[in-house]
Design a protein around this motif. Structure first.
Motif, PDB file in Angstrom:
ATOM      1  N   GLU A 245       1.027  -1.223  -0.088  1.00 19.05           N
ATOM      2  CA  GLU A 245      -0.169   0.265   0.091  1.00 19.05           C
ATOM      3  C   GLU A 245       1.028   1.456  -0.270  1.00 19.05           C
ATOM      4  OE1 GLU A 245      -4.053  -0.371   2.647  1.00 19.05           O
ATOM      5  OE2 GLU A 245      -2.762  -2.260   3.523  1.00 19.05           O
ATOM      6  N   LEU A 246       0.773   2.367  -0.906  1.00 15.13           N
ATOM      7  CA  LEU A 246       1.456   3.147  -1.275  1.00 15.13           C
ATOM      8  C   LEU A 246       0.045   4.679  -0.863  1.00 15.13           C
ATOM      9  CD1 LEU A 246       3.103   2.777  -4.435  1.00 15.13           C
ATOM     10  CD2 LEU A 246       3.886   2.364  -1.827  1.00 15.13           C
ATOM     11  N   TRP A 247       0.959   5.411  -0.073  1.00 11.25           N
ATOM     12  CA  TRP A 247      -0.279   6.634   0.338  1.00 11.25           C
ATOM     13  C   TRP A 247       1.026   7.974   0.205  1.00 11.25           C
ATOM     14  CZ3 TRP A 247      -0.152   2.844   3.411  1.00 11.25           C
ATOM     15  CH2 TRP A 247      -1.563   2.225   3.490  1.00 11.25           C
ATOM     16  N   GLY A 248       0.540   8.999  -0.839  1.00  8.40           N
ATOM     17  CA  GLY A 248       1.020  10.435  -0.717  1.00  8.40           C
ATOM     18  C   GLY A 248       0.007  10.830  -1.842  1.00  8.40           C
ATOM     19  N   ASP A 249       0.527  12.099  -2.751  1.00  7.88           N
ATOM     20  CA  ASP A 249       0.532  12.445  -3.791  1.00  7.88           C
ATOM     21  C   ASP A 249       0.756  12.933  -5.084  1.00  7.88           C
ATOM     22  OD1 ASP A 249      -0.063  14.763  -6.079  1.00  7.88           O
ATOM     23  OD2 ASP A 249      -0.309  16.960  -4.762  1.00  7.88           O
ATOM     24  N   PHE A 250       0.294  11.356  -6.114  1.00  6.29           N
ATOM     25  CA  PHE A 250       1.217  10.801  -6.889  1.00  6.29           C
ATOM     26  C   PHE A 250       0.855  12.277  -7.898  1.00  6.29           C
ATOM     27  CE2 PHE A 250      -0.661   7.020  -4.085  1.00  6.29           C
ATOM     28  CZ  PHE A 250       0.530   6.446  -4.940  1.00  6.29           C
ATOM     29  N   SER A 251      -0.126  13.158  -7.907  1.00  8.68           N
ATOM     30  CA  SER A 251       0.518  13.976  -9.562  1.00  8.68           C
ATOM     31  C   SER A 251       2.034  14.802  -9.371  1.00  8.68           C
ATOM     32  CB  SER A 251      -0.370  14.507  -9.033  1.00  8.68           C
ATOM     33  OG  SER A 251      -0.609  15.262  -8.139  1.00  8.68           O
ATOM     34  N   LYS A 252       2.396  14.887  -7.681  1.00  4.95           N
ATOM     35  CA  LYS A 252       3.835  15.734  -7.437  1.00  4.95           C
ATOM     36  C   LYS A 252       4.861  14.774  -7.854  1.00  4.95           C
ATOM     37  CE  LYS A 252       1.493  19.055  -4.941  1.00  4.95           C
ATOM     38  NZ  LYS A 252       1.493  19.761  -3.759  1.00  4.95           N
ATOM     39  N   MET A 253       5.212  13.085  -8.000  1.00  6.36           N
ATOM     40  CA  MET A 253       5.701  12.123  -8.023  1.00  6.36           C
ATOM     41  C   MET A 253       6.235  12.509  -9.893  1.00  6.36           C
ATOM     42  SD  MET A 253       5.230   9.206  -5.552  1.00  6.36           S
ATOM     43  CE  MET A 253       3.667   9.285  -4.227  1.00  6.36           C
ATOM     44  N   ASP A 254       7.834  12.068  -9.690  1.00  9.46           N
ATOM     45  CA  ASP A 254       8.181  11.418 -11.179  1.00  9.46           C
ATOM     46  C   ASP A 254       9.176  10.252 -11.238  1.00  9.46           C
ATOM     47  OD1 ASP A 254       7.720  12.827 -13.867  1.00  9.46           O
ATOM     48  OD2 ASP A 254       9.959  12.975 -13.474  1.00  9.46           O
ATOM     49  N   THR A 294      -4.311  11.068 -10.410  1.00  4.62           N
ATOM     50  CA  THR A 294      -5.229  12.224  -8.797  1.00  4.62           C
ATOM     51  C   THR A 294      -5.996  11.448  -7.582  1.00  4.62           C
ATOM     52  OG1 THR A 294      -7.564  11.246 -10.322  1.00  4.62           O
ATOM     53  CG2 THR A 294      -6.972  13.229 -10.382  1.00  4.62           C
ATOM     54  N   PHE A 295      -5.088  10.383  -7.640  1.00  5.30           N
ATOM     55  CA  PHE A 295      -5.133   9.091  -6.114  1.00  5.30           C
ATOM     56  C   PHE A 295      -4.458   9.327  -5.482  1.00  5.30           C
ATOM     57  CE2 PHE A 295      -3.584   7.036  -9.373  1.00  5.30           C
ATOM     58  CZ  PHE A 295      -2.028   6.318  -9.217  1.00  5.30           C
ATOM     59  N   LYS A 296      -4.409   8.769  -3.906  1.00  2.69           N
ATOM     60  CA  LYS A 296      -3.573   9.698  -2.782  1.00  2.69           C
ATOM     61  C   LYS A 296      -3.507   8.116  -2.044  1.00  2.69           C
ATOM     62  CE  LYS A 296      -4.907  13.423  -3.276  1.00  2.69           C
ATOM     63  NZ  LYS A 296      -3.323  15.060  -3.639  1.00  2.69           N
ATOM     64  N   ARG A 297      -3.936   7.076  -2.571  1.00  5.19           N
ATOM     65  CA  ARG A 297      -3.525   5.850  -2.180  1.00  5.19           C
ATOM     66  C   ARG A 297      -3.609   4.748  -3.095  1.00  5.19           C
ATOM     67  NH1 ARG A 297      -7.416   1.725   1.065  1.00  5.19           N
ATOM     68  NH2 ARG A 297      -5.693   0.144   1.589  1.00  5.19           N
ATOM     69  N   ASP A 312      -7.200   4.261  -4.073  1.00  4.82           N
ATOM     70  CA  ASP A 312      -7.957   5.035  -2.727  1.00  4.82           C
ATOM     71  C   ASP A 312      -8.903   4.142  -1.596  1.00  4.82           C
ATOM     72  OD1 ASP A 312      -7.194   7.964  -2.910  1.00  4.82           O
ATOM     73  OD2 ASP A 312      -8.458   7.973  -4.974  1.00  4.82           O
ATOM     74  N   GLU A 313      -9.926   4.280  -1.740  1.00  6.34           N
ATOM     75  CA  GLU A 313     -11.091   3.093  -1.443  1.00  6.34           C
ATOM     76  C   GLU A 313     -11.768   2.370  -1.541  1.00  6.34           C
ATOM     77  OE1 GLU A 313      -9.575   2.297   2.518  1.00  6.34           O
ATOM     78  OE2 GLU A 313      -8.165   4.021   1.851  1.00  6.34           O
ATOM     79  N   ASP A 314     -11.754   2.393  -3.308  1.00  9.23           N
ATOM     80  CA  ASP A 314     -12.549   1.807  -4.064  1.00  9.23           C
ATOM     81  C   ASP A 314     -12.338   0.350  -4.113  1.00  9.23           C
ATOM     82  OD1 ASP A 314     -14.636   1.133  -5.358  1.00  9.23           O
ATOM     83  OD2 ASP A 314     -15.093   3.112  -6.519  1.00  9.23           O
ATOM     84  N   GLU A 315     -12.440  -0.432  -3.743  1.00  5.22           N
ATOM     85  CA  GLU A 315     -12.055  -1.924  -3.709  1.00  5.22           C
ATOM     86  C   GLU A 315     -12.740  -2.331  -5.213  1.00  5.22           C
ATOM     87  OE1 GLU A 315     -11.105  -4.335  -0.762  1.00  5.22           O
ATOM     88  OE2 GLU A 315     -10.538  -3.086   0.997  1.00  5.22           O
ATOM     89  N   SER A 316     -14.055  -1.555  -4.939  1.00  5.25           N
ATOM     90  CA  SER A 316     -15.212  -2.508  -6.232  1.00  5.25           C
ATOM     91  C   SER A 316     -14.953  -1.883  -7.124  1.00  5.25           C
ATOM     92  CB  SER A 316     -16.019  -1.702  -5.378  1.00  5.25           C
ATOM     93  OG  SER A 316     -16.236  -0.620  -6.205  1.00  5.25           O
ATOM     94  N   GLU A 317     -13.344  -1.065  -7.676  1.00  6.85           N
ATOM     95  CA  GLU A 317     -12.752  -1.336  -9.105  1.00  6.85           C
ATOM     96  C   GLU A 317     -12.130  -1.917  -9.050  1.00  6.85           C
ATOM     97  OE1 GLU A 317     -14.195   0.349 -11.412  1.00  6.85           O
ATOM     98  OE2 GLU A 317     -16.157   1.026 -10.391  1.00  6.85           O
ATOM     99  N   THR A 318     -11.291  -2.941  -8.790  1.00  5.95           N
ATOM    100  CA  THR A 318     -10.146  -3.708  -7.957  1.00  5.95           C
ATOM    101  C   THR A 318     -10.060  -4.400  -9.796  1.00  5.95           C
ATOM    102  OG1 THR A 318     -10.302  -3.788  -6.316  1.00  5.95           O
ATOM    103  CG2 THR A 318      -8.481  -5.395  -7.567  1.00  5.95           C
ATOM    104  N   THR A 319      -8.924  -4.349 -10.109  1.00  6.87           N
ATOM    105  CA  THR A 319      -8.367  -4.341 -11.761  1.00  6.87           C
ATOM    106  C   THR A 319      -7.788  -5.572 -11.245  1.00  6.87           C
ATOM    107  OG1 THR A 319      -7.978  -2.323 -12.401  1.00  6.87           O
ATOM    108  CG2 THR A 319      -6.934  -3.725 -13.404  1.00  6.87           C
ATOM    109  N   THR A 320      -7.288  -6.706 -12.554  1.00  4.00           N
ATOM    110  CA  THR A 320      -7.159  -7.899 -12.010  1.00  4.00           C
ATOM    111  C   THR A 320      -6.819  -7.869 -12.959  1.00  4.00           C
ATOM    112  OG1 THR A 320      -8.950  -8.681 -10.589  1.00  4.00           O
ATOM    113  CG2 THR A 320      -7.134 -10.377 -11.431  1.00  4.00           C
TER     114      THR A 320
END
Length: 390
Positions: A245-254, A294-297, A312-320
């Motif tokens: 699990e990773l947390w942060g402002d991904f829009s500011k990472m490169d 745009t996500f934070k987690r 984020d917290e939306d496990e219903s949108e899990t990609t497999t």
């Protein structure tokens, strides 16, 4: 030892510029800094080697008290060291589990004591070390006190000779300590008042790294290196797999957030941020998933026959993504004897020099539900394991 223990406390901090540092040249071009300057203790060097130090004659000491400010999110590391008799009598102040730890050797006695409030909360704390023979006293923020009493059978002699002080490291063999700990401290000290000494300290670096005016918890990657773990540290559990699990402002990472590879095999996995396209790309072998940043987690779970991803917290949108012998022939070998790197793309060679390094802050990293401490990795010293610029 009375004078020795005075000589143990000191100060310096983190600011955005080196303008507070007063440099000088002595003898063979040695660099110097004021004892009251602001210093970042986590600078690149041998992890036990002091960042700055000073040697003075005991006859020059007119005070038995030293004080300084400390700020850190790091729960463990060396803050301050002092000795006399060329290291026969010594004092070490460190943090362990965020709590002050004093270790003292004097004559035929050694003692350690830990206590007081946790100091790794990212706030500035005032520490004062004094000696009221036979007691060494550490005072935190003007009230909380940690007191060590020592009495030796040896005849007390008038101290003479030299006294050595150091910040961020020690000058004795670490095996002499009663309590072992990881020495590298991601933190700062400032406003040091050292036994009323006004002489400059010698710097053990070509230049001192700057401190940040404001910091926040996290791991900061400045784009110059990575942190590598053996994948065997994270065994794949039958039902749960390996959950990251990773947390942060991904829009500011490169750059590359993390990658996984086994020796002799192609790169198995990479997670890369692109600040230009504002996308995060997850690559598993030949498969790719592109996500808006745009996500934070982000939660990524590696299982025996699949990889699952959700934001984020939306496990219903899990990609497999399915995993099989044909799509990932080295998958099992990678988890048994591979490498997992945060902050860069693992290279083809055994030295894992890496490339495409990450610039940005990961506010939190968890594996199998537990916080991951980058100090336990083989990492580039430019990475701040516990703090990010705010």
């Amino acid at each position: 030892m009375a004078v020795l223990c005075n000589a143990m406390a000191g100060g310096l901090l983190l600011t955005l510029s080196l303008s507070l540092l007063r440099w000088g040249v002595e003898g063979q071009g040695k660099k110097e800094v004021s004892g009251g300057a602001t210093i970042y203790l986590g600078q690149d060097r041998d992890i036990w080697r002091p960042l700055i130090h000073i040697t003075v004659n005991l006859s020059e000491i007119s005070s038995i008290k030293s004080s300084f400010h400390l700020r850190t999110f790091d729960p463990e590391g060396v803050v301050f060291y002092g000795d006399t008799k060329n290291g026969q009598d010594w004092f070490i102040l460190s943090l362990k589990d965020g709590i002050p730890l004093m270790q003292i050797s004097r004559g035929d006695s050694r003692v350690s004591v830990a206590g007081g409030p946790k100091l790794n909360d990212g706030k500035w704390h005032t520490l004062e070390v004094s000696n009221q023979d036979p007691f060494v006293i550490l005072e935190v923020d003007g009230s909380n006190k940690l007191v060590v009493g020592m009495q030796s059978r040896e005849t007390v002699k008038v101290l003479s000779g030299e006294l050595r002080l150091a910040l961020g490291g020690i000058l004795i063999d670490k095996e002499k300590m009663l309590v072992q700990f990881e020495p590298h401290m991601d933190g700062c000290v400032r406003r040091g008042s050292w036994l009323n000494l006004s002489v400059p300290w010698e710097v053990e670096a070509e230049e001192l790294w700057p401190c940040y005016q404001d910091v926040r918890p996290g791991s900061y990657f400045p784009g110059t290196g990575l942190a590598i773990f053996n994948t065997s540290v994270f065994p794949m559990e039958a039902d749960l797999g390996v959950k990251t699990e990773l947390w942060g402002d991904f829009s500011k990472m490169d750059g590359t957030i993390f990658s996984i590879k086994a020796p002799g095999h192609k790169l198995m996995f990479a997670l890369v941020a692109n600040n230009n396209t504002k996308e995060i790309t997850l690559t598993l072998g030949e498969e790719k998933i592109r996500m808006k940043d745009t996500f934070k987690r982000l939660v990524i779970t590696f299982q025996a026959n699949s990889l699952q991803v959700f934001q984020d917290e939306d496990e219903s949108e899990t990609t497999t993504l399915p995993i099989g012998p044909g799509s990932q022939p080295g998958y099992s070998a990678t988890w048994g004897a591979g490498h997992l790197a945060f902050g860069g793309l693992l290279g083809e060679e055994e030295d894992n020099v890496g490339s495409q390094f990450l610039t940005g802050c990961l506010e939190k990293i968890q594996v199998q539900g537990k916080d991951l401490d980058l100090d336990l990795a083989v990492k580039h010293m430019s990475i701040s394991s516990h703090s990010c610029p705010a």
